[in-house]
Design a protein around this motif. Structure first.
Motif, PDB file in Angstrom:
ATOM      1  N   VAL A   9       0.747  -1.139  -0.159  1.00 23.86           N
ATOM      2  CA  VAL A   9      -0.060   0.012  -0.084  1.00 23.86           C
ATOM      3  C   VAL A   9       0.847   1.226   0.014  1.00 23.86           C
ATOM      4  CG1 VAL A   9      -1.843   1.183   1.265  1.00 23.86           C
ATOM      5  CG2 VAL A   9      -1.824  -1.285   1.287  1.00 23.86           C
ATOM      6  N   GLU A  10       0.842   2.028  -1.124  1.00 21.47           N
ATOM      7  CA  GLU A  10       1.703   2.988  -1.033  1.00 21.47           C
ATOM      8  C   GLU A  10       1.107   4.303  -0.738  1.00 21.47           C
ATOM      9  OE1 GLU A  10       4.899   2.978  -2.307  1.00 21.47           O
ATOM     10  OE2 GLU A  10       4.639   0.890  -2.294  1.00 21.47           O
ATOM     11  N   SER A  11      -0.053   4.649  -0.595  1.00 21.06           N
ATOM     12  CA  SER A  11      -0.854   5.906  -0.550  1.00 21.06           C
ATOM     13  C   SER A  11      -2.198   5.632  -0.129  1.00 21.06           C
ATOM     14  CB  SER A  11      -0.826   6.758  -1.836  1.00 21.06           C
ATOM     15  OG  SER A  11      -1.318   8.096  -1.224  1.00 21.06           O
ATOM     16  N   LEU A  12      -2.770   6.456   1.038  1.00 25.13           N
ATOM     17  CA  LEU A  12      -4.077   6.386   1.527  1.00 25.13           C
ATOM     18  C   LEU A  12      -4.723   7.551   0.828  1.00 25.13           C
ATOM     19  CD1 LEU A  12      -5.728   4.574   3.651  1.00 25.13           C
ATOM     20  CD2 LEU A  12      -5.144   6.496   5.157  1.00 25.13           C
ATOM     21  N   ALA A  13      -6.135   7.514   0.259  1.00 25.29           N
ATOM     22  CA  ALA A  13      -6.818   8.538  -0.167  1.00 25.29           C
ATOM     23  C   ALA A  13      -7.243   9.335   0.911  1.00 25.29           C
ATOM     24  CB  ALA A  13      -7.938   8.145  -1.172  1.00 25.29           C
ATOM     25  N   PRO A  14      -7.568  10.405   1.028  1.00 20.96           N
ATOM     26  CA  PRO A  14      -8.418  11.189   2.012  1.00 20.96           C
ATOM     27  C   PRO A  14      -9.666  10.599   2.125  1.00 20.96           C
ATOM     28  CG  PRO A  14      -7.300  12.737   0.642  1.00 20.96           C
ATOM     29  CD  PRO A  14      -7.346  11.516  -0.196  1.00 20.96           C
ATOM     30  N   ARG A  15     -10.171  10.575   3.542  1.00 27.57           N
ATOM     31  CA  ARG A  15     -11.263   9.907   3.920  1.00 27.57           C
ATOM     32  C   ARG A  15     -12.453  10.970   3.962  1.00 27.57           C
ATOM     33  NH1 ARG A  15      -8.183   7.538   8.829  1.00 27.57           N
ATOM     34  NH2 ARG A  15      -7.304   5.350   7.935  1.00 27.57           N
TER      35      ARG A  15
END
Length: 357
Positions: A87-93
């Motif tokens: 997992v490289e990046s987490l999108a804004p929730r």
């Protein structure tokens, strides 16, 4: 956006974010279905994959525990030549259900992310605890999703509608639905919450009927269910938060039974859960009114004339004290972390600028 990702609940804002990440052409978008201690199951348009955290994500988690991916998150994945997936990046929730961590920490624990509707699942047997429902509502309103109270096990009581009226009085602004997973009563109204591939998160104590509700909505036995104990308390059926894609469309996030819900700085959530008291507070003579013995207190006046039930007032006061306590703890923690960072930066500056002999 592919049809597979749309079925998982992907919205345009999140899709744009994932598409504009650096190196997006080499990344794979997906949604977190469940997390198991640093290893997660991610649903992609090509099916589920297992992934670990990247170095950059681990650094972000070290700085803020809420950066840890949780069920419902949208992420960007990288596939490596050795078949590893990270997992490289987490999108804004766009929404997040956050409770205070168990053990009294001032940090929050994200229970589920990117939820459209939070269903507070409450069994009609035994009789619902209204104050507990108000606590769950404060948490749900704070999340940014739409709260709904779902009263299950209607087949076990004869006064379901009467109980629903009592619950609705304590849940202004939230829809209250009555259903039975056994007879099918009211399931159409619950299923309608999933229209347009919406994401529905189920919250409640053990034994409330969350797993039975998921099975009834799906039309197949997806989750195991257990009988209620002889003392009326529920058994834990779900042991982890899990995202389930329903055959007819829509996504459900099932959660384990919650023994306790600690609120964080729930100012907006409390105001939304208690709009009647919030309106009274605005009419008090003094802006710093403690709503106890002060003259011109609209809250006390409503208590005296019976317009405000004592039980609801006491429930509101308890949650107000808890939220204020957590806010103070958070402020102290941030002060300590800022001081530690300043000391570390000062030491690094002195080390880097130390004269060489």
């Amino acid at each position: 956006m592919s049809a597979e990702l749309l079925a998982l609940g992907l919205d345009a804002t999140t899709a744009d974010y994932l598409a504009t990440l650096p190196g997006a052409a080499e990344l794979v978008p997906g949604r977190v279905a469940r997390v198991d201690k640093g290893l997660s199951t991610i649903l992609t348009e090509d099916g589920p994959v297992r992934a670990t955290w990247s170095g950059g994500l681990l650094a972000a988690i070290a700085a803020d525990s809420q950066a840890t991916p949780c069920t419902g998150d949208w992420v960007a994945l990288r596939r490596w030549p050795d078949d590893r997936v990270t997992v490289e990046s987490l999108a804004p929730r766009r929404s997040a259900i956050v409770r205070a961590e168990v053990g009294g920490s001032s940090r929050g624990q994200v229970l589920a992310a990117n939820v459209d509707v939070v269903a507070i699942v409450v069994g009609l047997e035994p009789e619902p605890n209204i104050s507990r429902i108000e606590r769950f509502l404060a948490l749900a309103w704070e999340s940014g999703a739409r709260p709904v109270v779902v009263l299950t096990k209607a087949d076990l009581v004869v006064d379901a509608d009467s109980i629903a009226e009592d619950v609705a009085t304590a849940a202004p602004g939230a829809e209250v639905l009555v259903c039975s997973a056994t007879t099918g009563e009211g399931l159409d109204a619950v299923s309608a919450l999933l229209d347009e591939n919406a994401t529905l998160a189920l919250l409640g104590v053990s034994g409330a009927g969350k797993s039975s509700l998921v099975n009834a909505l799906a039309g197949v036995e997806l989750l195991d269910v257990q009988a209620i104990r002889e003392d009326g308390k529920g058994r834990h059926t779900s042991v982890r938060r899990e995202l389930i894609v329903l055959p007819q469309g829509g996504v459900v996030i099932d959660t384990p039974g919650l023994r306790g819900i600690g609120l964080q700085e729930s100012g907006e959530g409390l105001a939304a859960a208690f709009p009647d008291i919030t309106a009274l507070v605005e009419r008090c003579k003094f802006t710093d009114c403690a709503h106890a013995t002060e003259p011109g207190c609209a809250v006390q006046a409503a208590l005296e004339d019976g317009a405000l039930p004592v039980r609801r007032y006491e429930s509101w006061q308890k949650l107000q004290r808890e939220a204020a306590f957590m806010a103070r703890r958070t402020d102290l923690r941030l002060q300590r972390e800022t001081k530690k960072q300043w000391i570390r930066q000062t030491k690094e500056h002195r080390r880097d600028n130390k004269p060489r002999l």
